[in-house]
Design a protein around this motif. Structure first.
Motif, PDB file in Angstrom:
ATOM      1  N   TYR A  42       0.729  -1.273  -0.027  1.00 20.64           N
ATOM      2  CA  TYR A  42      -0.058  -0.015   0.239  1.00 20.64           C
ATOM      3  C   TYR A  42       0.764   1.240   0.014  1.00 20.64           C
ATOM      4  N   LEU A  43       0.213   2.151  -0.655  1.00 22.95           N
ATOM      5  CA  LEU A  43       0.928   3.568  -0.432  1.00 22.95           C
ATOM      6  C   LEU A  43       0.247   4.382   0.632  1.00 22.95           C
ATOM      7  N   GLY A  44       0.848   4.406   1.625  1.00 25.99           N
ATOM      8  CA  GLY A  44       0.055   4.864   3.001  1.00 25.99           C
ATOM      9  C   GLY A  44       0.572   6.329   3.416  1.00 25.99           C
ATOM     10  N   LYS A  45      -0.178   7.063   4.318  1.00 23.11           N
ATOM     11  CA  LYS A  45       0.235   8.466   4.716  1.00 23.11           C
ATOM     12  C   LYS A  45       0.625   8.336   6.222  1.00 23.11           C
ATOM     13  N   VAL A  46       1.859   8.506   6.625  1.00 21.76           N
ATOM     14  CA  VAL A  46       1.873   8.965   8.058  1.00 21.76           C
ATOM     15  C   VAL A  46       0.935   9.746   8.746  1.00 21.76           C
ATOM     16  N   LYS A  47       0.367   9.267   9.907  1.00 16.55           N
ATOM     17  CA  LYS A  47      -0.535  10.287  10.411  1.00 16.55           C
ATOM     18  C   LYS A  47      -0.207  10.579  11.906  1.00 16.55           C
ATOM     19  N   LYS A  48       0.648   9.768  12.480  1.00 13.48           N
ATOM     20  CA  LYS A  48       0.920  10.115  13.871  1.00 13.48           C
ATOM     21  C   LYS A  48       2.105   9.328  14.143  1.00 13.48           C
ATOM     22  N   LEU A  49       2.964  10.097  15.077  1.00 16.28           N
ATOM     23  CA  LEU A  49       4.277   9.396  15.416  1.00 16.28           C
ATOM     24  C   LEU A  49       4.243   9.156  16.957  1.00 16.28           C
ATOM     25  N   MET A  50       4.328   8.100  17.675  1.00 16.45           N
ATOM     26  CA  MET A  50       4.355   7.775  19.015  1.00 16.45           C
ATOM     27  C   MET A  50       5.908   7.610  19.389  1.00 16.45           C
ATOM     28  N   PRO A  51       6.582   8.473  19.783  1.00 15.50           N
ATOM     29  CA  PRO A  51       8.062   8.497  20.411  1.00 15.50           C
ATOM     30  C   PRO A  51       8.033   7.280  21.497  1.00 15.50           C
ATOM     31  N   GLY A  52       7.108   7.452  22.479  1.00 16.52           N
ATOM     32  CA  GLY A  52       7.139   6.438  23.381  1.00 16.52           C
ATOM     33  C   GLY A  52       7.225   5.021  23.091  1.00 16.52           C
TER      34      GLY A  52
END
Length: 518
Positions: A42-52
């Motif tokens: 799939y070609l996706g789009k990064v929506k949210k980063l979770m550093p923890g």
């Protein structure tokens, strides 16, 4: 081992049953228009980063964002991001030459997700695990494309050979061949099935996979996320790809389109096996004709009966699966320790089959019948390991603990297969449920055989009129009653009783006319 594949095509999709020595060991479903299958790109789009969590959530079109952990990014993630953007913006209708693509620097294994995906880019991802329960798909950026003999991995140049090929000379031969024919900017993993194959066969497999990569490049042109870029090939051909070998005796298909696809695939990867593909045209359902339906009904309930009279109880919880082994009322002869070992070995074989058949994953706890001797516990552990050698899913088996429990972890890629085996009872108009009536004659014959072994030679059977009619069906000489007489050399007299439920029956001693307790 005799292997058969039975393929049942219907309006809803395709059901695939894999039989080994006539015994059902794997069952697969491929629904029409199914999405988010393992291996899909799939070609996706990064929506949210979770550093923890050191992870990101990516929109691939599923109702919940998919999960991408840093460890699944691939060392070549920067090259993949660059390739994605170049492919989307490319103006060349034939795509750019991937052999001239300049790779970017590899990322650190211990890095941070925010250092790599901070701009929340568009990214090509591969489905690592299908959506399970309330969880979205799990993703990977370590792209791989499995073929019959090799696995292709872009953005690197290494060649490795399967460790299951034990001959040092053969490993060197394959390494040398693949290094000389592989396309630039691709790594190759040589599969066990490549052993003994010549350069032409390996080259053809490599070119097929390289063409897949070119198709992905062209599909990315002007694409907007979320979008499926490539689907894993049909489950029929993917199973053939992984399993086809000289032990396959027959592939039976009930639909001409799938028959042609299967023949074309086999003619490409193993021309000498093309004649094993057959079209099923009998009026009876294909799964019924080959006994798959009966085996499904017998295998997917909470209770699984075995030939000796022992049985398994399979329970599922949120955290793990629990399997309890019970000897039943008819355990094997001999002393207690020998009986426990014999029953446990039979159970181990059935459990290995059940794990494959239901595709059970995660943590599995098995409570075998208690044994005191360490040698017997070792025998059981070794037998369990042997029974699971045919399982393609990664798994780990631990020896029996001091509490008498065996622990297994098994790779979970797809949701566990769950099939309801109970049927609505015609006697109570659906207010209650009974065991599967399809199996009642099997249970009845098993009890009949047991009573004969116990010395009972004059027996009467009292049952519901419909059950008695079924036993007498197809005329005297072809009835189950006559079949059992020829098999056991004991004539079973039949009597109807309208007060019995549909699947209720009792054996009586003809001399005393008393019911025989089972």
């Amino acid at each position: 081992m005799n292997k058969e594949m039975i393929i049942n095509a219907s309006d809803d999709g395709v059901e695939i049953a894999l039989l080994e020595d006539k015994k059902l060991v794997e069952l697969h479903y491929e629904h029409n228009n199914s999405a988010f299958a393992v291996g899909d790109l799939y070609l996706g789009k990064v929506k949210k980063l979770m550093p923890g969590l050191n992870a990101a959530f990516v929109d691939v079109g599923f109702e919940k964002d998919a999960f991408l952990h840093y460890t699944d990014l691939s060392p070549y993630i920067k090259s993949l991001l660059k390739f994605t953007q170049q492919s989307i913006k490319s103006q060349d209708p034939n795509g750019f030459d991937f052999g001239k693509f300049q790779n970017e620097q590899e990322i650190l294994k211990t890095g941070k997700i925010t250092d790599v995906l901070n701009q929340k880019p568009e990214i090509v991802v591969q489905i690592l695990k299908e959506p399970i329960s309330s969880k979205g798909p799990r993703l990977s950026c370590e792209l791989s494309f499995p073929g019959r003999f090799v696995v292709l991995t872009p953005f690197n140049n290494f060649v490795s050979v399967s460790r299951k090929i034990h001959s040092g000379e053969e490993r060197k031969r394959l390494q040398k061949i693949v290094e000389s024919i592989k396309p630039k900017n691709f790594g190759v993993i040589v599969r066990t099935a490549a052993e003994g194959k010549n350069t032409a066969e390996l080259h053809a497999d490599l070119m097929d996979l390289a063409e897949q990569w070119r198709s992905i490049q062209l599909n990315l042109k002007d694409a907007k996320p979320p979008k499926r870029i490539m689907s894993e090939q049909a489950k029929t051909t993917s199973i053939l790809r992984d399993l086809l070998n000289e032990s396959f005796q027959r592939i039976v298909v009930n639909e001409k389109g799938i028959l042609q696809e299967t023949k074309e695939y086999i003619s490409r990867i193993a021309p000498e096996k093309e004649e094993i593909v057959q079209l099923y045209q009998n009026g009876q359902g294909i799964f019924d004709f080959y006994g798959v339906t009966r085996q499904v009904k017998a295998a997917f309930g909470k209770t699984v009966n075995m030939g000796s009279g022992a049985y398994l109880i399979i329970e599922h919880t949120e955290a793990l699966h629990v399997i309890d082994v019970n000897s039943g009322t008819r355990g094997p002869d001999g002393n207690q320790e020998e009986s426990a070992l014999k029953t446990n070995l039979e159970a181990a074989e059935e459990i290995a089959r059940q794990l494959r058949l239901r595709d059970i994953g995660g943590i599995i706890i098995i409570d075998f019948i208690d044994m005191k001797l360490p040698d017997n516990k070792k025998k059981l552990f070794e037998a369990m390991s042997e029974f699971m050698t045919g399982d393609r899913a990664r798994h780990t088996i631990l020896p029996i603990s001091k509490f008498g429990l065996m622990q297994i972890t098994r790779q979970r890629l797809r949701p566990e297969i769950k099939i309801t085996t109970s049927e609505v009872c015609p006697s109570c108009k659906g207010t209650g449920k009974i065991g599967p009536s399809l199996l009642i004659t099997d249970e009845l014959e098993k009890d009949f055989h047991y009573l004969i072994n116990q010395g009972h030679r004059k027996l009467k059977l009292h049952a519901h009129p419909m059950l008695i009619a079924y036993i007498k069906d197809k005329g005297f000489w072809r009835s189950l009653q006559w079949k059992w007489y020829r098999k056991h050399n004991v004539w079973l007299e039949l009597y109807t009783d309208n007060n019995y439920q549909l699947t209720e029956y009792y054996f009586f001693d003809k001399k005393t006319d008393e019911v025989i307790k089972l």
